[in-house]
Design a protein around this motif. Structure first.
Motif, PDB file in Angstrom:
ATOM      1  N   UNK A  50      28.664  43.205  26.377  1.00  0.00           N
ATOM      2  CA  UNK A  50      27.915  42.406  27.742  1.00  0.00           C
ATOM      3  C   UNK A  50      28.554  40.932  28.017  1.00  0.00           C
ATOM      4  N   UNK A  51      29.877  40.905  27.481  1.00  0.00           N
ATOM      5  CA  UNK A  51      30.676  39.814  27.552  1.00  0.00           C
ATOM      6  C   UNK A  51      31.896  40.025  28.540  1.00  0.00           C
ATOM      7  N   UNK A  52      32.047  39.105  29.706  1.00  0.00           N
ATOM      8  CA  UNK A  52      33.463  39.591  30.312  1.00  0.00           C
ATOM      9  C   UNK A  52      34.563  39.640  29.403  1.00  0.00           C
ATOM     10  N   UNK A  53      35.428  40.616  29.733  1.00  0.00           N
ATOM     11  CA  UNK A  53      36.550  40.737  28.876  1.00  0.00           C
ATOM     12  C   UNK A  53      37.524  39.729  29.426  1.00  0.00           C
ATOM     13  N   UNK A  54      38.774  39.505  28.684  1.00  0.00           N
ATOM     14  CA  UNK A  54      39.767  38.499  29.064  1.00  0.00           C
ATOM     15  C   UNK A  54      40.515  39.070  30.101  1.00  0.00           C
ATOM     16  N   UNK A  55      40.739  38.453  31.424  1.00  0.00           N
ATOM     17  CA  UNK A  55      41.385  38.845  32.520  1.00  0.00           C
ATOM     18  C   UNK A  55      42.944  38.362  32.331  1.00  0.00           C
ATOM     19  N   UNK A  56      43.733  39.672  32.159  1.00  0.00           N
ATOM     20  CA  UNK A  56      45.163  39.535  31.984  1.00  0.00           C
ATOM     21  C   UNK A  56      45.439  40.277  33.240  1.00  0.00           C
ATOM     22  N   UNK A  57      46.701  40.432  33.194  1.00  0.00           N
ATOM     23  CA  UNK A  57      47.549  41.034  34.565  1.00  0.00           C
ATOM     24  C   UNK A  57      48.840  41.763  33.934  1.00  0.00           C
ATOM     25  N   UNK A  58      48.448  42.680  32.797  1.00  0.00           N
ATOM     26  CA  UNK A  58      49.808  43.499  32.311  1.00  0.00           C
ATOM     27  C   UNK A  58      49.858  44.809  32.722  1.00  0.00           C
ATOM     28  N   UNK A  59      48.507  45.521  33.178  1.00  0.00           N
ATOM     29  CA  UNK A  59      48.742  46.799  33.731  1.00  0.00           C
ATOM     30  C   UNK A  59      49.540  46.950  35.164  1.00  0.00           C
ATOM     31  N   UNK A  60      50.317  47.802  35.197  1.00  0.00           N
ATOM     32  CA  UNK A  60      51.168  48.024  36.317  1.00  0.00           C
ATOM     33  C   UNK A  60      50.302  47.984  37.826  1.00  0.00           C
ATOM     34  N   UNK A  61      48.926  48.555  37.646  1.00  0.00           N
ATOM     35  CA  UNK A  61      48.014  48.641  38.939  1.00  0.00           C
ATOM     36  C   UNK A  61      47.539  47.198  39.166  1.00  0.00           C
ATOM     37  N   UNK A  62      47.445  46.300  38.265  1.00  0.00           N
ATOM     38  CA  UNK A  62      46.602  45.191  38.248  1.00  0.00           C
ATOM     39  C   UNK A  62      47.087  44.123  39.368  1.00  0.00           C
ATOM     40  N   UNK A  63      48.459  43.897  39.557  1.00  0.00           N
ATOM     41  CA  UNK A  63      48.975  43.209  40.564  1.00  0.00           C
ATOM     42  C   UNK A  63      48.767  43.403  42.019  1.00  0.00           C
TER      43      UNK A  63
END
Ligand code: MSP
Length: 512
Positions: free
Chosen positions: A371-384
Motif C-alpha cells: 500500500x505504499x507508492x513504489x519508486x518512480x524510475x524511468x528505465x522501461x522503454x515504454x515509460x518515457x
C-alpha cells in the motif's frame, strides 16, 4: 487574468430541465477550470421572472405572481445545489437593485433621445414575447413556427437600427466575438437586412407583470430589455458607491454562454443596448447547440419532451452526469440525449478507462508494495513516452478550455488514461512482480502518476469523485493546483495509497 461567465437567466414558467442543466453545468465547469488555472473568476446565473409567460403560468396555477416565482426559483436553486453548481451570484430579475438599474437605464436612454414613442402595428408571438413584421412571418407563423396575433398599440422604441453598421463592423473586426463561426455567420446574415428599432414596452393592460417604465407608468418594459441588463447589473453597473460596484472590473472579460435559440437577442439586442449605454462589448457570446430527443427534436418544456436532470443523476450520479454533459456534445453542435447514451459514455470512459486504471493500480500496489507508492524510475522503454504524454496533457487541456472546447479538453485526459491503461497491459506488473520488483514498481508508479494528474485536471468536472481519488492517493489539498498537475513525479516514494472501491461502478444498459 480575469474570467466572468454567465448563463442565460432561465424563465420560471416551469421547472428546470436537462437543457437548463446543460448550460449551467458547462458554465460551472469552465469557471472551475479558470479557477484551477489561478484566474480571478466570477460566475453568474439566475432567473428571468417577468413577462407574459411567467404571468400566464402563475395565473394557471391560481397564484399571485410573486408567490409563484418564489416557489419555482427555489426549485432552480435546489437543483443547482445538488448538481454542485458553484455560482458566485444568483440574480433574480425581481431583485430590487436590478429593477432600479433597469429603470435608470430606461430613463437615461429616454433623456438622451435613444428611446421614442410610436404607434405600432405588428404580429406578436406570445410564447416568444417577440413582435414580428409581416415580412418576417413564415406561413402565417413566427419564423420558429409559433402562433402570432395582430396587435396595434402605442409603444416605446429603442433606436436599435442606428447601430447596425457599427455592429457589423465590430463583428467583422473581432472573429472570436460570436462563436462558433456558424453562429457568427448567422448573425452577419441577419444584419444584411435593415435592422428595425426595438419595441421595448408593453402596455399594462396587456401585461402587468414587469418593471414599470419610469417616464410612462401605463407601461412595463419588454422582458428582454429587463433580462439582458442583468449581466451588467449583477456586477454593479449604475450602482456607484455600493459593494457590488467593485465587480465591474469583471465586465470586460464577460463570456455569455447561451443556447442557439437566443442568439439574436444576445448578439443584436444586447450588443446595441450596450453601445447606447457606452459599455464595452462582451468578450464572447458563445451559442451552444441543443440536446435533441432520439427523434431529433429539441428537448423543450413546451413540447413536453423533457428529461429531468435529477432522474439522470439517480442513474449515473452527479459527477457522471456532469461528465456526460461536458463531454458528449461538441460544444456548439446539437446532440441526442438518451439514458442509454449517458450510460454508455459513463461506462466506457469512467468505469472502464479511469475506474479500472485506479482500482487495478491501487490493488496491485497493495498486493506487492504494502500500500505504499513504489519508486518512480524511468528505465522501461515504454515509460518515457507515457511520461511525455502525462507532462503534455495539462497544457493541452488548458488550451482547449481557453478556446471554449471543454469536450476536447476532456478528450486529452481520456487519451492520457487510455495510454496509461495500454502501458499497464504492456508492462504487466502483475507478471514481473515476482521476478523484478523494480520493473513492476516503475510501471505502477507511472500509472499512479497519470491518475494523479487526471485527478487534478478532472476536479472542475467531477469535484466529488476527484476528491475521493486524490484523498486516496494522499495528495494534500494544497497540492491539487494546475501547477501541481504540470509538475511531474509529485507522489513520493513510500506515500500511503489507499485501496480503491470502483469509483464508477458499471451501470447496466437498458437495451440489449
Ligand atoms: N429567459 C430567457 C433568457 C434570458 S437571458 C438574459 C430564456 N429562458 S429559457 O428558460 O427558455 O432558457 C433558454 C436556455 O436554456 C437556452 O438558451 C439554453 O441555454 C437552455 N436550453 C433549453 N433547452 C435546451 C436544449 N434542449 N438543449 C440545450 N440547451 C437548452 O430563453
Amino acid at each position: 487574468m480575469r474570467f466572468y461567465v454567465t448563463t442565460p437567466l432561465y424563465y420560471v414558467n416551469d421547472t428546470p430541465h436537462i437543457g437548463h442543466a446543460y448550460t449551467t453545468v458547462v458554465a460551472d465547469v469552465l469557471n472551475r477550470y479558470h479557477k484551477l488555472f489561478g484566474h480571478e473568476t466570477f460566475f453568474l446565473t439566475g432567473t428571468d421572472e417577468h413577462g407574459q409567460k411567467v404571468q400566464a403560468a402563475a395565473q394557471k396555477k391560481g397564484l399571485d405572481e410573486q408567490l409563484y416565482v418564489d416557489e419555482v426559483v427555489q426549485q432552480f436553486k435546489d437543483i443547482w445545489k445538488i448538481l454542485n453548481i458553484e455560482a458566485d451570484f444568483f440574480i433574480r430579475t425581481t431583485d430590487s437593485f436590478h429593477k432600479k438599474v433597469v429603470q435608470d437605464c430606461l430613463q437615461k436612454l429616454y433623456d438622451r433621445g435613444e428611446i421614442y414613442a410610436q404607434d405600432y402595428e405588428g404580429w406578436y408571438s406570445v410564447s416568444e414575447e417577440i413582435f414580428y413584421t409581416e415580412k418576417e412571418l413564415v406561413n402565417g407563423k413566427s419564423p420558429t413556427g409559433n402562433d402570432v396575433q395582430r396587435v396595434t398599440e402605442k409603444n416605446y422604441f429603442f433606436k436599435m437600427s442606428q447601430y447596425q453598421q457599427r455592429l457589423i463592423e465590430y463583428i467583422e473586426a473581432h472573429p472570436d466575438f460570436i462563436q462558433p463561426a456558424i453562429r457568427r455567420n448567422e448573425v452577419l446574415g441577419f444584419l444584411k437586412q435593415p435592422l428595425n428599432d426595438l419595441c421595448i414596452s408593453r402596455p399594462k393592460n396587456r401585461l402587468r407583470w414587469g418593471i414599470e417604465i419610469p417616464f410612462d407608468t401605463n407601461y412595463v418594459t419588454y422582458v428582454w430589455f429587463d433580462a439582458l441588463l442583468n449581466y451588467a447589473s449583477a456586477v454593479g453597473f449604475e450602482q456607484p458607491g455600493t459593494t457590488r460596484e467593485k465587480l465591474m472590473k469583471f465586465w470586460p472579460d464577460v463570456h455569455h454562454i447561451i443556447g442557439k435559440d437566443i442568439l439574436i437577442t444576445h448578439s443584436i439586442y444586447w450588443t446595441t443596448m450596450l453601445m447606447a449605454l457606452n459599455l464595452p462589448m462582451p468578450k464572447t457570446i458563445f451559442a451552444h447547440g441543443w440536446w435533441l430527443t432520439e427523434q431529433n427534436e429539441k428537448m423543450s418544456k413546451s413540447k413536453g419532451l423533457v428529461v429531468k436532470p435529477l432522474d439522470m443523476k439517480d442513474v449515473v450520479g452527479i459527477d457522471g452526469l456532469r461528465y456526460f454533459l461536458t463531454r458528449d456534445i461538441h460544444f456548439g453542435n446539437d446532440a441526442q440525449f438518451s439514458q442509454d447514451l449517458v450510460i454508455s459514455r459513463v461506462n466506457s470512459e469512467l468505469s472502464n478507462n479511469l475506474g479500472n486504471l485506479s482500482s487495478r493500480t491501487t490493488n496491485l500496489i497493495h498486493k506487492y508494495f504494502n500500500g505504499e507508492a513504489p519508486k518512480l524510475t524511468l528505465n522501461l522503454p515504454e515509460s518515457l513516452s507515457l511520461k511525455k504524454t502525462i507532462e503534455g496533457t495539462p497544457e493541452k487541456v488548458k488550451e482547449k478550455i481557453l478556446k471554449l472546447e471543454p469536450n476536447l479538453a476532456l478528450g486529452h485526459i481520456v487519451e492520457m488514461l487510455t495510454e496509461a491503461n495500454r502501458y499497464l497491459e504492456v508492462t504487466a506488473p502483475w507478471k514481473s512482480a515476482a521476478s523484478d520488483l523494480a520493473h513492476a514498481g516503475e510501471a505502477l508508479a507511472l500509472a499512479l502518476e497519470s491518475l494523479r494528474v487526471a485527478g487534478i485536471l478532472l476536479q472542475p468536472v467531477m469535484p466529488t469523485k476527484m476528491e475521493t481519488l486524490l484523498t486516496a492517493f494522499d495528495v494534500a489539498q494544497e497540492k491539487r493546483s494546475f501547477n501541481d498537475a504540470k509538475s511531474f513525479g509529485e507522489i513520493s516514494h513510500g506515500q500511503k495509497i489507499q485501496k480503491m472501491e470502483p469509483l464508477f461502478p458499471r451501470i447496466q444498459e437498458s437495451k440489449p
